[in-house]
Scaffold this active site. Structure first.
Site, PDB file in Angstrom:
ATOM      1  N   ASP A   7      42.022  35.045  53.391  1.00 18.08           N
ATOM      2  CA  ASP A   7      41.788  34.562  52.031  1.00 18.08           C
ATOM      3  C   ASP A   7      41.545  33.061  52.053  1.00 18.08           C
ATOM      4  OD1 ASP A   7      42.194  37.079  50.842  1.00 18.08           O
ATOM      5  OD2 ASP A   7      44.362  36.789  50.825  1.00 18.08           O
ATOM      6  N   ASP A  67      37.688  40.358  47.303  1.00 13.05           N
ATOM      7  CA  ASP A  67      38.534  40.499  46.115  1.00 13.05           C
ATOM      8  C   ASP A  67      37.735  40.220  44.847  1.00 13.05           C
ATOM      9  OD1 ASP A  67      40.667  40.956  47.839  1.00 13.05           O
ATOM     10  OD2 ASP A  67      41.309  38.859  47.802  1.00 13.05           O
TER      11      ASP A  67
END
Length: 216
Positions: free
Chosen positions: A167, A196
């Site tokens: 991330d 995401d």
């Protein structure tokens, strides 16, 4: 739009999102370390803040340890297979192109995060000293040297479907202090990635445009 063109559209969209997602993740993972400071992308409210999580979208997990991680990865695989089956069925039934675009984003995002879990442990070196590679209660003891002192840490399990998800994006903004209950807190504290974001966009499209997609 003809069925073959819809199949082609879905394939191209999924492929483009997957390529972009993996390029960003690999670039961030090879150019930033676990202690790299956050960098501004758009002013001070949208930053690049590299981390890795052992869960799914936005760090969601299904419990800790080997069983929880395997259950999460298997859930991903089953969900992806289900989405593919559903998309094929919708194309055959003449679903609207915009709805297929939304489903393509969800499929691409889910697949992008699965790729991390499935293959990154075989591509990149594993360092048990890095905080996001440690997992209390895993029972997987490994030697770690910090500041010249060797000690044991409980590291996460590694291998196929057991890797972390990379991330890097974060909204670094806070609610106004005057706002009840939320004042001073981050608007959205989770660190996320392009996969995401694709899942979120796809779901929002379905929620906002559901009357158009399901007018029957």
């Amino acid at each position: 739009m003809e069925k073959n063109k819809k199949f082609l559209l879905v394939g191209i969209l999924v492929l483009l999102v997957l390529i972009a997602d993996q390029i960003i993740k690999i670039w961030v993972k090879t150019n930033y370390g676990p202690y790299s400071p956050a960098e501004n992308i758009l002013g001070e409210w949208f930053v690049l803040n590299y981390t890795e999580n052992q869960g799914m979208a936005f760090g969601t997990t299904l419990g800790g340890g080997l069983i929880g991680k395997l259950a999460l990865s298997i859930f991903r695989v089953v969900a992806i297979a289900g989405i593919i089956y559903y998309i094929i069925k919708q194309i055959k039934e003449g679903a609207k192109t915009e709805y297929l675009v939304a489903l393509s984003f969800v499929l691409a995002g889910a697949t992008g995060n699965l790729i991390d879990s499935a293959f990154y442990d075989f591509i990149f070196d594993f360092d048990p000293c890095i905080p996001f590679n440690q997992l209390e209660g895993s029972g997987n003891l490994m030697s770690c040297t910090s500041f010249g002192v060797e000690h044991e840490v409980e590291a996460r399990n590694t291998g196929f479907l057991l890797g972390n998800v990379v991330d890097m994006f974060q909204f670094d903004a806070e609610w106004p202090e005057s706002m009840p209950w939320l004042g001073g807190r981050q608007v959205f504290p989770a660190i996320w990635n392009l996969a995401d974001g694709a899942i979120t966009v796809g779901i929002l499209m379905v929620v906002v445009r559901q009357k158009k997609y399901f007018n029957k």
